[in-house]
Motif scaffolding. Structure first.
Motif, mmCIF file in Angstrom:
data_model
loop_
_atom_site.group_PDB
_atom_site.id
_atom_site.type_symbol
_atom_site.label_atom_id
_atom_site.label_comp_id
_atom_site.label_asym_id
_atom_site.label_seq_id
_atom_site.Cartn_x
_atom_site.Cartn_y
_atom_site.Cartn_z
ATOM 1 N N ALA A 1 0.430 3.754 0.092
ATOM 2 C CA ALA A 1 -0.182 4.468 1.211
ATOM 3 C C ALA A 1 0.812 5.337 1.972
ATOM 4 C CB ALA A 1 -0.827 3.474 2.171
ATOM 5 N N GLY A 2 2.099 5.198 1.662
ATOM 6 C CA GLY A 2 3.098 6.010 2.332
ATOM 7 C C GLY A 2 3.276 5.683 3.802
ATOM 8 N N MET A 3 3.046 4.434 4.157
ATOM 9 C CA MET A 3 3.233 4.034 5.557
ATOM 10 C C MET A 3 3.855 2.654 5.620
ATOM 11 S SD MET A 3 -0.490 2.814 7.043
ATOM 12 C CE MET A 3 -1.584 3.856 6.084
ATOM 13 N N ALA B 1 0.142 12.949 12.665
ATOM 14 C CA ALA B 1 -0.578 12.952 11.388
ATOM 15 C C ALA B 1 -2.084 13.077 11.580
ATOM 16 C CB ALA B 1 -0.257 11.675 10.612
ATOM 17 N N GLY B 2 -2.551 12.971 12.825
ATOM 18 C CA GLY B 2 -3.985 13.079 13.096
ATOM 19 C C GLY B 2 -4.733 11.767 12.956
ATOM 20 N N TRP B 3 -4.014 10.650 12.871
ATOM 21 C CA TRP B 3 -4.660 9.351 12.676
ATOM 22 C C TRP B 3 -5.069 8.699 13.985
ATOM 23 C CZ3 TRP B 3 -0.576 6.819 8.930
ATOM 24 C CH2 TRP B 3 -0.504 7.575 7.747
ATOM 25 N N PHE C 1 -9.066 6.312 10.316
ATOM 26 C CA PHE C 1 -9.905 5.269 9.726
ATOM 27 C C PHE C 1 -10.011 5.475 8.221
ATOM 28 C CE2 PHE C 1 -13.907 3.110 8.707
ATOM 29 C CZ PHE C 1 -13.656 1.869 9.278
ATOM 30 N N ALA C 2 -10.121 6.723 7.780
ATOM 31 C CA ALA C 2 -10.187 7.018 6.341
ATOM 32 C C ALA C 2 -8.894 6.618 5.639
ATOM 33 C CB ALA C 2 -10.485 8.506 6.122
ATOM 34 N N VAL C 3 -7.750 6.858 6.280
ATOM 35 C CA VAL C 3 -6.457 6.456 5.715
ATOM 36 C C VAL C 3 -6.406 4.940 5.581
ATOM 37 C CG1 VAL C 3 -3.976 6.315 6.234
ATOM 38 C CG2 VAL C 3 -5.185 8.489 6.456
ATOM 39 N N LEU C 4 -6.863 4.248 6.614
ATOM 40 C CA LEU C 4 -6.888 2.784 6.587
ATOM 41 C C LEU C 4 -7.813 2.273 5.482
ATOM 42 C CD1 LEU C 4 -6.124 0.042 7.825
ATOM 43 C CD2 LEU C 4 -8.025 0.363 9.425
#
Length: 172
Positions: A37-39, A84-86, A108-111
């Protein structure tokens, strides 16, 4: 001079096993989350806490408490995720000095995208190696440590998790 309460052999073995297990599990989960996920795990934890909050919003101080992190560390992480806009930061309507963190649809989409692989890595690193009895014993032991170190508090942080958060903790 105070008397040193040295660890006996059983306590020393338990301490070293705990340290090794904690480091190995954390490292495996962290590496996989970074690769997939790069986080870092800390960002994932913040996203999860916000996703579980009413309106996907928490007061920054409550977010730090929930994530068991310092306010400055959470503020820095939120700033990066805001870029990042999260996450969006908003002013608290009832406290001019307070700020709210809100999980955006993009966050939420990233999560959602990261969650399946993250859960699998937790399962592989921790739960697959434990029997149901070991899982229960581990949970009970960890809850006892948290209660001891938090002055009898519970985990996860409970109470009103809305944007206003619970009453601030008072030092005794």
């Amino acid at each position: 001079m105070a008397h040193t309460r040295w660890l006996d052999d059983e306590e020393q073995r338990t301490w070293r096993a705990f340290l090794s297990a904690q480091r190995l599990v954390s490292d495996k989960v962290e590496r996989r989350l970074q690769a997939g996920a790069g986080m870092p795990q800390a960002y994932y934890e913040i996203l999860v806490r916000l996703s579980e909050a009413p309106e996907r919003t928490l007061r920054m101080s409550v977010l730090a408490d929930c994530a068991l992190s310092s306010r400055s560390r959470v503020s820095h992480a939120v700033a990066r995720m805001e870029e990042a806009g999260w996450i969006e930061r908003r002013s608290c309507p009832t406290d001019r000095r307070g700020q709210l963190a809100h999980l955006t649809d993009a966050g939420f989409a990233v999560l959602e995208a990261a969650a399946p692989d993250h859960v699998e890595s937790v399962r592989e690193a921790l739960f697959d190696g434990l029997s149901p009895e070991h899982r229960s014993a581990l949970r009970e032991a960890c809850e006892a440590v948290v209660a001891h170190l938090s002055g009898g508090g519970s985990w996860p942080v409970t109470g009103d998790s809305g944007p206003e958060g619970p009453e601030p903790a008072r030092a005794s």
